[in-house]
Structures are given as structure tokens and as C-alpha cells.
Motif scaffolding. Structure first.
Motif, PDB file in Angstrom:
ATOM      1  N   PRO A 218      11.035 -42.270  24.698  1.00 11.06           N
ATOM      2  CA  PRO A 218      10.367 -40.985  24.970  1.00 11.06           C
ATOM      3  C   PRO A 218      10.400 -40.006  23.793  1.00 11.06           C
ATOM      4  N   ASP A 219      11.398 -40.150  22.909  1.00 12.54           N
ATOM      5  CA  ASP A 219      11.517 -39.189  21.806  1.00 12.54           C
ATOM      6  C   ASP A 219      10.986 -39.755  20.483  1.00 12.54           C
ATOM      7  N   ALA A 220       9.993 -40.639  20.550  1.00 11.96           N
ATOM      8  CA  ALA A 220       9.467 -41.247  19.317  1.00 11.96           C
ATOM      9  C   ALA A 220       8.737 -40.226  18.441  1.00 11.96           C
ATOM     10  N   ALA A 221       8.269 -39.154  19.073  1.00  8.30           N
ATOM     11  CA  ALA A 221       7.590 -38.090  18.322  1.00  8.30           C
ATOM     12  C   ALA A 221       8.237 -36.761  18.725  1.00  8.30           C
ATOM     13  N   PRO A 222       9.382 -36.426  18.098  1.00 10.17           N
ATOM     14  CA  PRO A 222      10.096 -35.212  18.521  1.00 10.17           C
ATOM     15  C   PRO A 222       9.237 -33.957  18.307  1.00 10.17           C
ATOM     16  N   ILE A 223       9.177 -33.130  19.341  1.00 11.54           N
ATOM     17  CA  ILE A 223       8.373 -31.898  19.247  1.00 11.54           C
ATOM     18  C   ILE A 223       9.292 -30.739  18.854  1.00 11.54           C
ATOM     19  N   VAL A 224       8.919 -30.041  17.794  1.00  9.44           N
ATOM     20  CA  VAL A 224       9.646 -28.819  17.408  1.00  9.44           C
ATOM     21  C   VAL A 224       8.783 -27.653  17.898  1.00  9.44           C
ATOM     22  N   PRO A 225       9.179 -27.001  19.013  1.00  7.23           N
ATOM     23  CA  PRO A 225       8.266 -26.065  19.683  1.00  7.23           C
ATOM     24  C   PRO A 225       7.701 -24.966  18.787  1.00  7.23           C
ATOM     25  N   LYS A 226       8.534 -24.366  17.903  1.00 12.13           N
ATOM     26  CA  LYS A 226       7.969 -23.241  17.125  1.00 12.13           C
ATOM     27  C   LYS A 226       6.964 -23.745  16.092  1.00 12.13           C
ATOM     28  N   LEU A 227       7.213 -24.950  15.536  1.00 13.27           N
ATOM     29  CA  LEU A 227       6.226 -25.513  14.605  1.00 13.27           C
ATOM     30  C   LEU A 227       4.952 -25.877  15.352  1.00 13.27           C
ATOM     31  N   ALA A 228       5.146 -26.432  16.558  1.00 13.74           N
ATOM     32  CA  ALA A 228       3.982 -26.848  17.356  1.00 13.74           C
ATOM     33  C   ALA A 228       3.110 -25.643  17.699  1.00 13.74           C
ATOM     34  N   ALA A 229       3.763 -24.524  18.066  1.00 13.11           N
ATOM     35  CA  ALA A 229       2.995 -23.331  18.441  1.00 13.11           C
ATOM     36  C   ALA A 229       2.209 -22.811  17.240  1.00 13.11           C
ATOM     37  N   ALA A 230       2.873 -22.756  16.067  1.00 14.27           N
ATOM     38  CA  ALA A 230       2.179 -22.280  14.853  1.00 14.27           C
ATOM     39  C   ALA A 230       1.031 -23.230  14.503  1.00 14.27           C
ATOM     40  N   ASP A 231       1.262 -24.514  14.690  1.00 13.48           N
ATOM     41  CA  ASP A 231       0.242 -25.527  14.397  1.00 13.48           C
ATOM     42  C   ASP A 231      -0.986 -25.351  15.301  1.00 13.48           C
ATOM     43  N   LEU A 232      -0.733 -25.096  16.586  1.00 15.61           N
ATOM     44  CA  LEU A 232      -1.854 -24.942  17.526  1.00 15.61           C
ATOM     45  C   LEU A 232      -2.690 -23.705  17.188  1.00 15.61           C
ATOM     46  N   VAL A 233      -1.990 -22.622  16.829  1.00 14.44           N
ATOM     47  CA  VAL A 233      -2.712 -21.403  16.416  1.00 14.44           C
ATOM     48  C   VAL A 233      -3.502 -21.694  15.137  1.00 14.44           C
ATOM     49  N   GLY A 234      -2.813 -22.341  14.170  1.00 13.15           N
ATOM     50  CA  GLY A 234      -3.449 -22.651  12.886  1.00 13.15           C
ATOM     51  C   GLY A 234      -4.626 -23.615  13.044  1.00 13.15           C
ATOM     52  N   GLY A 235      -4.482 -24.597  13.927  1.00 13.66           N
ATOM     53  CA  GLY A 235      -5.541 -25.593  14.114  1.00 13.66           C
ATOM     54  C   GLY A 235      -6.852 -24.947  14.526  1.00 13.66           C
ATOM     55  N   ARG A 236      -6.761 -23.981  15.452  1.00 10.60           N
ATOM     56  CA  ARG A 236      -7.985 -23.291  15.908  1.00 10.60           C
ATOM     57  C   ARG A 236      -8.575 -22.464  14.766  1.00 10.60           C
ATOM     58  N   VAL A 273       3.135 -14.383   7.722  1.00  5.49           N
ATOM     59  CA  VAL A 273       3.167 -13.581   8.960  1.00  5.49           C
ATOM     60  C   VAL A 273       3.358 -14.441  10.211  1.00  5.49           C
ATOM     61  N   VAL A 274       2.560 -15.529  10.322  1.00  3.87           N
ATOM     62  CA  VAL A 274       2.528 -16.273  11.595  1.00  3.87           C
ATOM     63  C   VAL A 274       3.854 -16.991  11.886  1.00  3.87           C
ATOM     64  N   PHE A 275       4.436 -17.643  10.859  1.00  4.32           N
ATOM     65  CA  PHE A 275       5.651 -18.410  11.124  1.00  4.32           C
ATOM     66  C   PHE A 275       6.794 -17.528  11.642  1.00  4.32           C
ATOM     67  N   PRO A 276       7.098 -16.398  10.963  1.00  2.00           N
ATOM     68  CA  PRO A 276       8.167 -15.555  11.488  1.00  2.00           C
ATOM     69  C   PRO A 276       7.840 -15.005  12.879  1.00  2.00           C
ATOM     70  N   LEU A 277       6.551 -14.702  13.118  1.00  2.00           N
ATOM     71  CA  LEU A 277       6.146 -14.172  14.428  1.00  2.00           C
ATOM     72  C   LEU A 277       6.381 -15.208  15.529  1.00  2.00           C
ATOM     73  N   VAL A 278       5.943 -16.430  15.257  1.00  2.00           N
ATOM     74  CA  VAL A 278       6.131 -17.496  16.259  1.00  2.00           C
ATOM     75  C   VAL A 278       7.620 -17.782  16.444  1.00  2.00           C
ATOM     76  N   ALA A 279       8.381 -17.749  15.342  1.00  2.36           N
ATOM     77  CA  ALA A 279       9.823 -17.991  15.444  1.00  2.36           C
ATOM     78  C   ALA A 279      10.464 -16.922  16.336  1.00  2.36           C
ATOM     79  N   ALA A 280       9.993 -15.675  16.207  1.00  2.56           N
ATOM     80  CA  ALA A 280      10.534 -14.582  17.036  1.00  2.56           C
ATOM     81  C   ALA A 280      10.173 -14.806  18.503  1.00  2.56           C
TER      82      ALA A 280
END
Ligand SMILES: Cc1cc2nc3c(=O)[nH]c(=O)nc-3n(C[C@H](O)[C@H](O)[C@H](O)COP(=O)(O)O)c2cc1C
Length: 328
Positions: A218-236, A273-280
Motif C-alpha cells: 500500500p505504501d509503494a507511492a508515499p504521499i507527502v501531504p504538503k507537497l501534494a497540496a502544493a503540487d495540485l495547486v501548481g498543476g492547475r 510564497v506557496v510552499f510556506p503557505l501550504v506548509a502553514a
């Protein structure tokens, strides 16, 4: 196309896989080898198919060529010409398909996207493992890729991801230096760029797990939530910027260069800006934030339902025949 596998009557056939791969520096190839070595050691027959763009991408990249590949990368319809391998791109019904890709600007790299869009038959009605090796932002790319696999008719998809596990800011510096100069080794207190030995060892464990159970842990692709959130915002945002650059192309090279420069400025500000904001937000949200990100992403990566742990090879290759619901 290869011959169907088979041994003397009554003998279990050798499990087989076909792996599609393109790698500029060999990083993705190292990760793929880490995954497949335990499979080969336990008797799997693994075929490798190179995915080669007809016009090679440069390495190292100049600044111009690096940002020049952003607009097509951010365009889900953009494709490149591929060199047809001597034996073609086909996969066989009894082969597990391992699709390896790197991420370019939060999207699957152009060569692998082109393979999947031009040759959907490669994955039609096949079990697929997509194997990603990138810096650390693979989430939007995996969602796009799962969509392509669904449209192509893949029976099921599991994801394995290997990333650079250095801190975000350090990996940004070392990756850019590596891509733009070709130098990967440690410098000025920074570590070696790219996927490290820790990740290669973890991917080898994933390979051992597949060899034993026919499926990914199940953990073959570990999700790092704050990176994932920044990625989703960035992707759009990247898709919008990509469309803007493409529409500016009707004003010629100057129009394109102006919008591309604005994109680079915007990207630099967003990183600060985005990374520190998402980390917060992640810090305040705690486990609720993590759970929401996981719940959002997991169903978007996977396609169908993989064979159950301990499945027989018949269940693995032909779940319908074995009376197993493949979920497709
Ligand atoms: C144009 C370009 C854009 C990239 N964008 C990303 C990205 O958005 N996210 C990421 O984690 N890595 C990104 N990377 C790093 C790649 O995913 C990969 O780790 C690196 O290019 C080495 O891959 P290779 O196996 O082809 O040598 C990018 C690399 C390139 C060349």
C-alpha cells in the motif's frame, strides 16, 4: 511481439512483464532496475522496450530549452514523434505492463505521454504498474496519467513513486543545477541530486513484495501531504499558464517569450510564497489535512482493483476467468 509464454504441460508459466522506459540521465533506469531485480531473481521474464523521441531532448538543458518545453508539457494534448522499435510497442496479454516515467512541469514527460496516447493498445485490458522517478512533485502527473490509462482501457493500475528525499529547498537547488549543468554530485554542503540510495532500497523492497504477492504494497507511492497540496495547486496554475503561452504564440516569438518570462517570474514568486503557505495550512490542519489529501488522491491514481494479495497467476493475468472482480 513476443511469443506467448509456456512450459511443459502442467507447469506454472513463468510470470512475465514488459517495461517501457525513457530516461535522460539513467536515473529512471536505476529505479526501474531496483524494482525488477527481485522479480527477475524470483524467475520473472522481463522485456524492456525503449521509448525514444525522434528528436532527442537535450541534456544538460539550456535555460531556454528547459523552459521551452514547459508549454507542451502543460498541454495534455501535446505529443512528440517516437522511434518505432524493431519489434513494435505491443504488449502480450500475459505480460504485466510496467510504464516508467519522469515528471516534466507537473505532468508526465512528453515521451511517455506520447506512447500512451499514440499506442493505447499497450495497456488495453492489461494490469499496469506505473513507476515514477522525479524530484518530489509527481501528484498532478499521476492524476493525468491515470486518466490516460483509464481512457486507454487499462484493467488495473498501481503506482510506485521514487523521489529525492532531501529537503524541498535543497532538492530544488541540486536538481536545477543537475538539469542545467549535468553535475549531479554533492556541492557546497548540498547532497547528491536526485533519487538516492534510500529510495532505491525502498523500491527494491516493493519489487520483493510484488515477487511474493503479485501486487504492490500500500505504501509503494508515499504521499507527502504538503507537497501534494502544493503540487495540485501548481498543476492547475501550470495548465493555465501553458494555455496562455500557447495563445501568445499567435503574436510570434516575441509574444511567446514575454509570456514565458512572466511565467518564470510567477513561478519564482510562487515557490517562495506557496510552499510556506501550504506548509502553514498543513501544520494547522494536522491529521485532518493529511487525511483529506490522501482521500482526494488515492482514488485518482489507481484504476480498477489489482489482484488480491496471494493471488494465483491465473487470477493475476485473467481475473475474470478465475472469478475475481478486476474492478474495471
Ligand atoms: C523539463 C523538466 C521539468 C521537470 N519538472 C519536474 C517536476 O515538475 N516535478 C518533479 O518532481 N521533477 C521534475 N523534473 C525532474 C525529472 O522528473 C527527473 O527527475 C529528472 O529529469 C531525471 O530524469 P531522467 O530519468 O530522465 O534522467 C523535471 C525535469 C525536467 C528535465
Amino acid at each position: 511481439m513476443t511469443a506467448e509464454s509456456g512450459g511443459p504441460a502442467g507447469e506454472q508459466p513463468r510470470p512475465r512483464a514488459v517495461m517501457y522506459i525513457y530516461s535522460q540521465t539513467g536515473q529512471l533506469r536505476d529505479v526501474a532496475d531496483a524494482l525488477t531485480a527481485p522479480l527477475e531473481a524470483s524467475g520473472w521474464d522481463i522485456r524492456r522496450v525503449d521509448v525514444t523521441p525522434r528528436i532527442p531532448f537535450p541534456f544538460p538543458w539550456s535555460l531556454r530549452s528547459f523552459f521551452g518545453v514547459f508549454p507542451p508539457s502543460a498541454d495534455p494534448e501535446a505529443l512528440v514523434e517516437l522511434v518505432e522499435p524493431v519489434d513494435g510497442f505491443d504488449s502480450a496479454p500475459d505480460e504485466l505492463v510496467i510504464l516508467c516515467y519522469q515528471v516534466w512541469f507537473l505532468a508526465p514527460s512528453l515521451p511517455i505521454r506520447s506512447l500512451l496516447k499514440k499506442h493505447p493498445e499497450v495497456v488495453r485490458d492489461r494490469r499496469v504498474i506505473s513507476l515514477i522517478a522525479c524530484r518530489n512533485m509527481w501528484y498532478s502527473a499521476a492524476i493525468e496519467f491515470a486518466g490516460l490509462l483509464r481512457s486507454a482501457g487499462a484493467r488495473s493500475v498501481e503506482v510506485v513513486a521514487a523521489t529525492d528525499t532531501q529537503p524541498q529547498s535543497a532538492s530544488l537547488v541540486t536538481t536545477l543545477r543537475w538539469l542545467l549543468t549535468g553535475h549531479r554530485e554533492p556541492f557546497l554542503g548540498f547532497g547528491r541530486a536526485g533519487v538516492g540510495e534510500d529510495e532505491l532500497a525502498r523500491v527494491a523492497d516493493v519489487g520483493r513484495h510484488i515477487a511474493e504477492t503479485t501486487r504492490c504494497p500500500p505504501d509503494a507511492a508515499p504521499i507527502v501531504p504538503k507537497l501534494a497540496a502544493a503540487d495540485l495547486v501548481g498543476g492547475r496554475a501550470f495548465r493555465r499558464w501553458g494555455a496562455l503561452v500557447r495563445s501568445a504564440e499567435r503574436f510570434g516569438a516575441v509574444g511567446r517569450a514575454v509570456i514565458l518570462t512572466l511565467f518564470v517570474i510567477n513561478l519564482s514568486v510562487a515557490i517562495v510564497v506557496v510552499f510556506p503557505l501550504v506548509a502553514a495550512v498543513a501544520l494547522v490542519g494536522g491529521t485532518r489535512f493529511e487525511k483529506r489529501i490522501q482521500a482526494f488522491l488515492r482514488p485518482r491514481f489507481a484504476v480498477g482493483r489489482p489482484a488480491t494479495a496471494g493471488a494465483t497467476l491465473t487470477e493475476f493475468y485473467a481475473p475474470e476467468e478465475a472469478g475475481v472482480d478486476s474492478g474495471s
